[in-house]
Design a protein around this motif. Structure first.
Motif, short mmCIF file in Angstrom:
data_model
loop_
_atom_site.label_atom_id
_atom_site.label_comp_id
_atom_site.label_asym_id
_atom_site.label_seq_id
_atom_site.Cartn_x
_atom_site.Cartn_y
_atom_site.Cartn_z
N LEU A 102 -2.87 10.41 1.30
CA LEU A 102 -1.64 10.60 0.53
C LEU A 102 -1.22 12.07 0.51
N PHE A 103 -2.20 12.96 0.44
CA PHE A 103 -1.89 14.39 0.36
C PHE A 103 -1.29 14.93 1.65
N ASP A 104 -1.48 14.21 2.75
CA ASP A 104 -0.91 14.64 4.03
C ASP A 104 0.59 14.39 4.09
N VAL A 105 1.08 13.47 3.29
CA VAL A 105 2.50 13.08 3.40
C VAL A 105 3.31 13.35 2.14
N ALA A 106 2.64 13.66 1.01
CA ALA A 106 3.40 13.84 -0.23
C ALA A 106 2.63 14.72 -1.21
N HIS A 107 3.35 15.24 -2.18
CA HIS A 107 2.74 15.82 -3.38
C HIS A 107 2.50 14.68 -4.36
N ILE A 108 1.74 14.94 -5.41
CA ILE A 108 1.56 13.97 -6.47
C ILE A 108 1.92 14.62 -7.80
N GLY A 109 2.81 13.96 -8.52
CA GLY A 109 3.17 14.39 -9.86
C GLY A 109 2.51 13.47 -10.87
N LEU B 77 5.02 9.92 -7.98
CA LEU B 77 4.84 10.00 -9.43
C LEU B 77 3.85 8.94 -9.88
N LEU B 78 2.81 9.37 -10.59
CA LEU B 78 1.78 8.45 -11.08
C LEU B 78 1.49 8.74 -12.55
N GLY B 79 1.30 7.69 -13.33
CA GLY B 79 0.80 7.86 -14.68
C GLY B 79 -0.61 8.42 -14.63
N ALA B 80 -1.03 9.07 -15.71
CA ALA B 80 -2.33 9.71 -15.73
C ALA B 80 -3.47 8.71 -15.49
N ASP B 81 -3.35 7.51 -16.06
CA ASP B 81 -4.40 6.50 -15.86
C ASP B 81 -4.48 6.05 -14.40
N ALA B 82 -3.31 5.83 -13.80
CA ALA B 82 -3.29 5.43 -12.39
C ALA B 82 -3.86 6.54 -11.51
N PHE B 83 -3.52 7.78 -11.83
CA PHE B 83 -4.03 8.90 -11.04
C PHE B 83 -5.56 8.99 -11.14
N ALA B 84 -6.10 8.74 -12.33
CA ALA B 84 -7.56 8.78 -12.50
C ALA B 84 -8.26 7.76 -11.61
N GLY B 85 -7.58 6.66 -11.32
CA GLY B 85 -8.16 5.64 -10.46
C GLY B 85 -7.84 5.81 -8.98
N LEU B 86 -7.28 6.95 -8.61
CA LEU B 86 -6.83 7.16 -7.23
C LEU B 86 -7.92 6.92 -6.17
N PRO B 87 -9.18 7.31 -6.42
CA PRO B 87 -10.21 7.08 -5.39
C PRO B 87 -10.42 5.62 -5.01
N SER B 88 -9.91 4.68 -5.80
CA SER B 88 -10.04 3.27 -5.45
C SER B 88 -8.89 2.78 -4.57
N TRP B 89 -7.90 3.65 -4.33
CA TRP B 89 -6.72 3.26 -3.56
C TRP B 89 -7.02 3.24 -2.06
N TYR C 168 0.84 -1.19 0.00
CA TYR C 168 0.00 0.00 0.00
C TYR C 168 0.88 1.25 0.00
N THR C 169 0.63 2.12 -0.95
CA THR C 169 1.47 3.31 -1.11
C THR C 169 1.46 4.19 0.12
N ILE C 170 0.31 4.32 0.77
CA ILE C 170 0.24 5.19 1.94
C ILE C 170 1.20 4.72 3.03
N ASP C 171 1.34 3.42 3.22
CA ASP C 171 2.25 2.90 4.25
C ASP C 171 3.70 3.27 3.92
N THR C 172 4.05 3.16 2.64
CA THR C 172 5.41 3.48 2.21
C THR C 172 5.70 4.96 2.40
N LEU C 173 4.76 5.81 2.04
CA LEU C 173 4.98 7.26 2.15
C LEU C 173 5.04 7.71 3.61
#
Length: 211
Positions: free
Chosen positions: A120-127, A102-114, A82-87
């Protein structure tokens, strides 16, 4: 402060498309980039190559340069990656250093399923790695969450530890890891799709070749 960007994936195998966008993101953000192979990706099938084999591929691919590095921490954890644990773990290590996922546009579009995606926004920016001329639809839920966070000045990230979203226009290399695996299984030699370091040791690509 120079940001630290994280680029995750199965890297099964690592190919020039991965390296190209990671390198461009590093230049656009003036950031160090760590490539982070996932152990058990929650959203896709398990990799064909095991953890040790994928680490060997990444080490071979990343030699003779200093902008991109390997971070294998997710391979050392049990269970889904899980990305949140890593961040959260990286935030404890890096203090107030800006972190960029860093996320591809398709992966970013699916972010609400993560898993715990809003955190995530509490610990990092998203590119968001976007391709020129290609638009990906974002859901109303995602747009509402990121609307106040969108910025277009990469230098602004150097003064903020987390919380912003920036689109990064990168050069797409239409290379498919699935197609690379098919070529290797057929006994082909996809030399100009993969980093040259992967061909230095015949055992590195052995997981994909049929005996």
């Amino acid at each position: 402060m120079r940001p630290l960007a994280i680029f995750g994936g199965t890297f099964d195998p690592i190919h020039l498309g991965h390296l190209s966008v990671a390198w461009e993101a590093s230049e656009l953000l003036d950031a160090d980039v760590r490539l982070m192979p996932a152990s058990v990706p929650p959203h896709r099938p398990s990799p064909l190559a095991n953890a040790q084999q994928r680490v060997a591929m990444l080490k071979a691919a990343l030699q003779k340069q200093s902008r991109l590095a390997l971070d294998a921490r997710e391979l050392e954890r049990s269970g889904p990656s899980y990305t949140i644990d890593t961040l959260v773990e990286l935030r404890k290590e890096e203090g107030d250093r800006p972190l960029v996922l860093l996320l591809g546009a398709d992966a970013f579009a699916g972010l609400p399923s993560w898993h715990r995606w809003r955190e995530l926004f509490d610990v990092a920016h998203i590119g968001v790695l976007s391709r020129p001329g290609v638009d990906v639809a974002w859901s109303d839920e995602l747009l509402a969450a990121i609307g106040p966070r969108l910025i277009d000045d990469a230098s602004a990230l150097h003064a903020l530890r987390a919380g912003k979203v920036i689109e990064l226009s990168v050069t797409p290399l239409e290379i498919s890891a699935t197609r690379v695996r098919e070529l290797l299984a057929a006994g082909r030699d996809p030399r100009y799709l993969l980093p040259c370091g992967l061909f230095d040791d015949p055992s590195i690509l052995a997981p994909y070749r049929k005996v």
